[in-house]
Design an enzyme around this catalytic site. Structure first.
Site, PDB file in Angstrom:
ATOM      1  N   ALA A   1       2.584  -3.412  -0.114  1.00  0.00           N
ATOM      2  CA  ALA A   1       3.787  -2.684  -0.512  1.00  0.00           C
ATOM      3  C   ALA A   1       3.520  -1.191  -0.580  1.00  0.00           C
ATOM      4  O   ALA A   1       4.367  -0.368  -0.196  1.00  0.00           O
ATOM      5  CB  ALA A   1       4.274  -3.199  -1.868  1.00  0.00           C
ATOM      6  N   TYR A   2       2.335  -0.836  -1.047  1.00  0.00           N
ATOM      7  CA  TYR A   2       1.942   0.578  -1.102  1.00  0.00           C
ATOM      8  C   TYR A   2       1.892   1.182   0.297  1.00  0.00           C
ATOM      9  O   TYR A   2       2.432   2.267   0.544  1.00  0.00           O
ATOM     10  CB  TYR A   2       0.579   0.686  -1.786  1.00  0.00           C
ATOM     11  CG  TYR A   2      -0.121   2.013  -1.601  1.00  0.00           C
ATOM     12  CD1 TYR A   2       0.243   3.128  -2.353  1.00  0.00           C
ATOM     13  CD2 TYR A   2      -1.157   2.147  -0.672  1.00  0.00           C
ATOM     14  CE1 TYR A   2      -0.407   4.338  -2.184  1.00  0.00           C
ATOM     15  CE2 TYR A   2      -1.802   3.360  -0.510  1.00  0.00           C
ATOM     16  CZ  TYR A   2      -1.419   4.449  -1.259  1.00  0.00           C
ATOM     17  OH  TYR A   2      -2.053   5.652  -1.082  1.00  0.00           O
ATOM     18  N   LEU A   3       1.263   0.488   1.230  1.00  0.00           N
ATOM     19  CA  LEU A   3       1.145   1.003   2.586  1.00  0.00           C
ATOM     20  C   LEU A   3       2.518   1.163   3.231  1.00  0.00           C
ATOM     21  O   LEU A   3       2.798   2.169   3.896  1.00  0.00           O
ATOM     22  CB  LEU A   3       0.273   0.075   3.432  1.00  0.00           C
ATOM     23  CG  LEU A   3      -1.201  -0.028   3.019  1.00  0.00           C
ATOM     24  CD1 LEU A   3      -1.907  -1.089   3.855  1.00  0.00           C
ATOM     25  CD2 LEU A   3      -1.911   1.321   3.168  1.00  0.00           C
TER      26      LEU A   3
ATOM     27  N   LYS B   1       4.310   4.191   1.667  1.00  0.00           N
ATOM     28  CA  LYS B   1       3.792   5.454   2.197  1.00  0.00           C
ATOM     29  C   LYS B   1       4.280   5.687   3.629  1.00  0.00           C
ATOM     30  O   LYS B   1       4.644   6.804   4.010  1.00  0.00           O
ATOM     31  CB  LYS B   1       2.262   5.450   2.154  1.00  0.00           C
ATOM     32  CG  LYS B   1       1.669   5.688   0.776  1.00  0.00           C
ATOM     33  CD  LYS B   1       1.951   7.092   0.289  1.00  0.00           C
ATOM     34  CE  LYS B   1       1.155   7.448  -0.949  1.00  0.00           C
ATOM     35  NZ  LYS B   1       1.533   8.793  -1.472  1.00  0.00           N
TER      36      LYS B   1
END
Length: 220
Positions: free
Chosen positions: A130-132, A135
């Site tokens: 989810a972070y990737l 970003k």
């Protein structure tokens, strides 16, 4: 130069604030919680409480008024779930970019991460995936803007080791480590080089001194 830094008490931001204030620049650190102000003051920067997950673009633009440049170095941080990766790492970056445009602050640096344009491989931890994705979406939104002179910096795996002042910087960089201290040094150098606007640059440790590495990225 007056630079406003989102995520002002973060590990990269504090290092950048120290570099900027040491050379006589003004630095403003936007922080979510008042208790984070001491870390910003210790870097001789000005703390301003502003929660990018609840503020409006106009409110953030007010904090950017009079700035020469802005840096998005904020993030949901370790221990946060997938939902906050979206509301902070994606939506917070997009809000900050919009606020820059409204405040007339064209120069914007965004701290991202390597390989966020790719779909996370199978088996990736769901929160990290989810972070990737957050970003990557934020980078795409910033790159679509024509009203900002943006540069996106994508460091490799961050460490707290002392900086070496030598890096590998460019659009095609293999994943490796880089000290946060060197990330801050590169950000300071990018602020000094407006011709890096429009570039998306990977960053890891290397052999080239930071000033030369930044110069080497400039269009011919």
């Amino acid at each position: 130069m007056r630079t406003v830094i989102a995520g002002g008490n973060g590990k990269i931001a504090v290092r950048l604030e120290r570099l900027l204030t040491a050379r006589g620049d003004e630095a403003v650190g936007l922080i979510r919680r008042p208790e984070a102000a001491d870390a910003v003051r210790a870097a001789h920067a000005e703390p301003v409480v502003c929660d990018l997950e609840s503020a409006t673009a106009e409110e953030v633009a007010g904090h950017l008024a009079g700035a020469d440049a802005a840096v998005f170095a904020a993030g949901a941080g370790p221990g946060s779930g997938a939902a906050r990766k979206d509301t902070m790492d994606r939506a917070g970056a997009e809000l900050f970019a919009e606020a820059c445009a409204r405040a007339g602050v064209r120069r914007l640096l965004v701290v991202s991460a390597l390989r966020v344009d790719e779909e996370p491989p199978p088996g990736t931890d769901p929160v990290f995936a989810a972070y990737l994705r957050a970003k990557g979406a934020a980078d795409a939104a910033v790159r679509a803007r024509t009203d900002l002179d943006w540069t996106i910096l994508r460091p490799g795996r961050l460490t707290d080791e002392p900086g070496t002042g030598r890096v590998r910087l460019g659009p095609d960089v293999t994943r490796a480590e880089v000290p946060r201290e060197d990330v801050a040094a590169v950000l300071a150098a990018l602020l000094d080089e407006p011709r890096t606007a429009g570039l998306t640059l990977g960053l890891v440790s290397g052999e080239t001194p930071v000033p030369a590495a930044v110069t080497a990225t400039l269009p011919a």
